[in-house]
Write a protein that holds these residues in place. Structure first.
Motif, PDB file in Angstrom:
ATOM      1  N   PRO A  32       0.787  -1.089   0.010  1.00 29.49           N
ATOM      2  CA  PRO A  32      -0.063   0.120   0.077  1.00 29.49           C
ATOM      3  C   PRO A  32       0.808   1.310   0.061  1.00 29.49           C
ATOM      4  CG  PRO A  32      -0.562  -1.411   1.575  1.00 29.49           C
ATOM      5  CD  PRO A  32       0.723  -2.103   1.118  1.00 29.49           C
ATOM      6  N   GLU A  33       0.466   2.249  -0.772  1.00 27.67           N
ATOM      7  CA  GLU A  33       1.105   3.554  -0.710  1.00 27.67           C
ATOM      8  C   GLU A  33      -0.003   4.705  -0.239  1.00 27.67           C
ATOM      9  OE1 GLU A  33       2.406   4.103  -4.770  1.00 27.67           O
ATOM     10  OE2 GLU A  33       3.517   2.062  -4.701  1.00 27.67           O
ATOM     11  N   GLN A  34       0.366   5.059   0.921  1.00 24.47           N
ATOM     12  CA  GLN A  34      -0.386   6.225   1.363  1.00 24.47           C
ATOM     13  C   GLN A  34      -0.130   7.610   0.652  1.00 24.47           C
ATOM     14  OE1 GLN A  34      -1.623   5.630   5.173  1.00 24.47           O
ATOM     15  NE2 GLN A  34      -3.046   7.067   5.052  1.00 24.47           N
ATOM     16  N   GLU A  35      -1.207   7.962   0.035  1.00 25.66           N
ATOM     17  CA  GLU A  35      -1.138   9.151  -0.823  1.00 25.66           C
ATOM     18  C   GLU A  35      -1.304  10.463   0.491  1.00 25.66           C
ATOM     19  OE1 GLU A  35      -2.861   9.225  -4.630  1.00 25.66           O
ATOM     20  OE2 GLU A  35      -1.558   7.468  -4.984  1.00 25.66           O
ATOM     21  N   ASP A  36      -2.399  10.415   1.195  1.00 26.70           N
ATOM     22  CA  ASP A  36      -2.661  11.273   2.134  1.00 26.70           C
ATOM     23  C   ASP A  36      -3.750  10.374   3.191  1.00 26.70           C
ATOM     24  OD1 ASP A  36      -5.526  11.572   1.378  1.00 26.70           O
ATOM     25  OD2 ASP A  36      -5.009  12.968  -0.002  1.00 26.70           O
ATOM     26  N   ALA A  37      -4.182  11.148   4.269  1.00 27.84           N
ATOM     27  CA  ALA A  37      -4.777  10.421   5.356  1.00 27.84           C
ATOM     28  C   ALA A  37      -5.934   9.645   4.796  1.00 27.84           C
ATOM     29  CB  ALA A  37      -5.067  11.418   6.435  1.00 27.84           C
ATOM     30  N   ASP A  38      -6.631  10.189   3.598  1.00 29.19           N
ATOM     31  CA  ASP A  38      -7.983   9.677   3.136  1.00 29.19           C
ATOM     32  C   ASP A  38      -7.727   9.086   1.896  1.00 29.19           C
ATOM     33  OD1 ASP A  38      -9.314  11.196   5.252  1.00 29.19           O
ATOM     34  OD2 ASP A  38      -9.284  13.096   4.162  1.00 29.19           O
ATOM     35  N   TRP A  39      -6.669   8.737   1.470  1.00 27.61           N
ATOM     36  CA  TRP A  39      -6.221   7.849   0.111  1.00 27.61           C
ATOM     37  C   TRP A  39      -5.383   7.046   0.216  1.00 27.61           C
ATOM     38  CZ3 TRP A  39      -9.612   7.545  -3.937  1.00 27.61           C
ATOM     39  CH2 TRP A  39      -9.168   6.963  -5.267  1.00 27.61           C
ATOM     40  N   VAL A  40      -5.307   5.667  -0.201  1.00 32.31           N
ATOM     41  CA  VAL A  40      -4.455   4.497  -0.095  1.00 32.31           C
ATOM     42  C   VAL A  40      -4.654   4.159  -1.182  1.00 32.31           C
ATOM     43  CG1 VAL A  40      -3.080   2.753   1.078  1.00 32.31           C
ATOM     44  CG2 VAL A  40      -4.173   4.691   2.316  1.00 32.31           C
ATOM     45  N   VAL A  41      -3.494   3.778  -2.106  1.00 29.09           N
ATOM     46  CA  VAL A  41      -3.325   2.957  -3.226  1.00 29.09           C
ATOM     47  C   VAL A  41      -2.476   1.613  -3.148  1.00 29.09           C
ATOM     48  CG1 VAL A  41      -2.472   2.872  -5.621  1.00 29.09           C
ATOM     49  CG2 VAL A  41      -3.582   5.006  -4.834  1.00 29.09           C
ATOM     50  N   LEU A  42      -3.102   0.515  -3.762  1.00 27.98           N
ATOM     51  CA  LEU A  42      -2.558  -0.625  -3.669  1.00 27.98           C
ATOM     52  C   LEU A  42      -2.327  -1.087  -5.142  1.00 27.98           C
ATOM     53  CD1 LEU A  42      -1.551  -3.544  -2.092  1.00 27.98           C
ATOM     54  CD2 LEU A  42      -3.713  -3.947  -2.189  1.00 27.98           C
ATOM     55  N   ASN A  43      -1.204  -1.203  -5.704  1.00 28.61           N
ATOM     56  CA  ASN A  43      -0.963  -1.849  -6.925  1.00 28.61           C
ATOM     57  C   ASN A  43      -0.937  -3.244  -6.925  1.00 28.61           C
ATOM     58  OD1 ASN A  43      -0.766   0.651  -8.688  1.00 28.61           O
ATOM     59  ND2 ASN A  43       0.873   1.259  -7.542  1.00 28.61           N
ATOM     60  N   VAL A  44      -1.604  -4.089  -7.029  1.00 21.53           N
ATOM     61  CA  VAL A  44      -1.727  -5.580  -7.051  1.00 21.53           C
ATOM     62  C   VAL A  44      -0.871  -6.039  -8.288  1.00 21.53           C
ATOM     63  CG1 VAL A  44      -3.253  -7.500  -7.092  1.00 21.53           C
ATOM     64  CG2 VAL A  44      -4.028  -5.394  -6.021  1.00 21.53           C
ATOM     65  N   PRO A  45      -0.080  -7.113  -7.864  1.00 29.39           N
ATOM     66  CA  PRO A  45       0.864  -7.686  -8.895  1.00 29.39           C
ATOM     67  C   PRO A  45       0.042  -8.523  -9.932  1.00 29.39           C
ATOM     68  CG  PRO A  45       1.783  -8.017  -6.610  1.00 29.39           C
ATOM     69  CD  PRO A  45       0.421  -7.386  -6.580  1.00 29.39           C
ATOM     70  N   GLY A  46       0.177  -8.116 -11.120  1.00 28.68           N
ATOM     71  CA  GLY A  46      -0.625  -8.894 -12.214  1.00 28.68           C
ATOM     72  C   GLY A  46      -2.139  -8.559 -12.137  1.00 28.68           C
ATOM     73  N   GLY A  47      -2.415  -7.619 -11.381  1.00 30.91           N
ATOM     74  CA  GLY A  47      -3.929  -7.291 -11.181  1.00 30.91           C
ATOM     75  C   GLY A  47      -4.359  -5.787 -11.404  1.00 30.91           C
ATOM     76  N   PRO A  48      -5.448  -5.242 -11.081  1.00 33.79           N
ATOM     77  CA  PRO A  48      -5.953  -4.017 -11.103  1.00 33.79           C
ATOM     78  C   PRO A  48      -5.297  -3.270  -9.715  1.00 33.79           C
ATOM     79  CG  PRO A  48      -7.705  -5.360 -10.253  1.00 33.79           C
ATOM     80  CD  PRO A  48      -6.742  -6.243 -10.640  1.00 33.79           C
ATOM     81  N   ARG A  49      -5.316  -1.753 -10.030  1.00 34.34           N
ATOM     82  CA  ARG A  49      -5.004  -0.901  -8.762  1.00 34.34           C
ATOM     83  C   ARG A  49      -6.246  -0.854  -8.211  1.00 34.34           C
ATOM     84  NH1 ARG A  49      -2.811   5.112  -9.152  1.00 34.34           N
ATOM     85  NH2 ARG A  49      -4.752   6.101  -8.081  1.00 34.34           N
ATOM     86  N   LEU A  50      -5.947  -0.982  -6.845  1.00 32.08           N
ATOM     87  CA  LEU A  50      -7.214  -0.691  -5.886  1.00 32.08           C
ATOM     88  C   LEU A  50      -6.814   0.486  -5.033  1.00 32.08           C
ATOM     89  CD1 LEU A  50      -7.435  -4.391  -4.407  1.00 32.08           C
ATOM     90  CD2 LEU A  50      -8.928  -3.520  -6.297  1.00 32.08           C
ATOM     91  N   ALA A  51      -7.703   1.348  -4.858  1.00 33.60           N
ATOM     92  CA  ALA A  51      -7.698   2.343  -4.146  1.00 33.60           C
ATOM     93  C   ALA A  51      -8.654   2.463  -2.872  1.00 33.60           C
ATOM     94  CB  ALA A  51      -7.737   3.680  -5.034  1.00 33.60           C
ATOM     95  N   PHE A  52      -8.317   2.927  -1.795  1.00 35.87           N
ATOM     96  CA  PHE A  52      -9.255   2.985  -0.771  1.00 35.87           C
ATOM     97  C   PHE A  52      -9.369   4.579  -0.250  1.00 35.87           C
ATOM     98  CE2 PHE A  52      -6.943  -0.639  -1.156  1.00 35.87           C
ATOM     99  CZ  PHE A  52      -7.812  -1.843  -1.205  1.00 35.87           C
ATOM    100  N   GLN A  53     -10.599   4.992   0.082  1.00 35.37           N
ATOM    101  CA  GLN A  53     -10.731   6.309   0.306  1.00 35.37           C
ATOM    102  C   GLN A  53     -11.591   6.365   1.457  1.00 35.37           C
ATOM    103  OE1 GLN A  53     -12.631   8.761  -2.864  1.00 35.37           O
ATOM    104  NE2 GLN A  53     -14.523   7.573  -2.875  1.00 35.37           N
TER     105      GLN A  53
END
Length: 127
Positions: A32-53
């Motif tokens: 997971p890469e935390q972009e700010d307190a309200d948004w985290v991105v997960l680049n799934v290997p071989g899969g889609p990018r998941l983001a959490f807000q």
């Protein structure tokens, strides 16, 4: 026909973006890469990018509901045998998932769970 745009992310609303990103990183891989307190991105290997807000007052979907359609869910290939799916089952439970429809296994090639924020996802047996 050419595409209008390229899919960037599947975004899940939740009360704690970092916690849910950590859950899915343990399920599907990636960091997971935390972009700010309200948004985290997960680049799934071989899969889609998941983001959490962060969504204050988040209300998880209910599974299943006959009076309204399901919003969406994520499917994960958990193995070719039920022994592999059973091992994945134990791991997602340990991570905080809960089964939503355990009898699906008896009728279908998947089992439905809720992630820690209540979003449905499936562990699928790939034949």
């Amino acid at each position: 026909m050419s595409a209008v745009a390229r899919l960037r992310s599947v975004v899940l609303d939740c009360p704690d973006p970092r916690a849910l990103a950590d859950f899915y990183a343990a399920v599907a891989g990636g960091t997971p890469e935390q972009e700010d307190a309200d948004w985290v991105v997960l680049n799934v290997p071989g899969g889609p990018r998941l983001a959490f807000q962060r969504a204050e007052g988040h209300t998880p979907p209910q599974w299943p509901r006959a009076d309204r359609s399901q919003q969406f869910h994520l499917d994960f290939d958990a193995g070719a045998t039920w022994a592999e799916v059973d091992a994945a089952h134990e791991r997602v439970l340990a991570l905080g998932a809960r089964p939503l429809d355990p009898e699906d296994r008896e009728k279908k090639d998947f089992v439905v769970y809720a992630d820690p924020a209540g979003h449905p996802f499936c562990l699928c047996r790939i034949a």
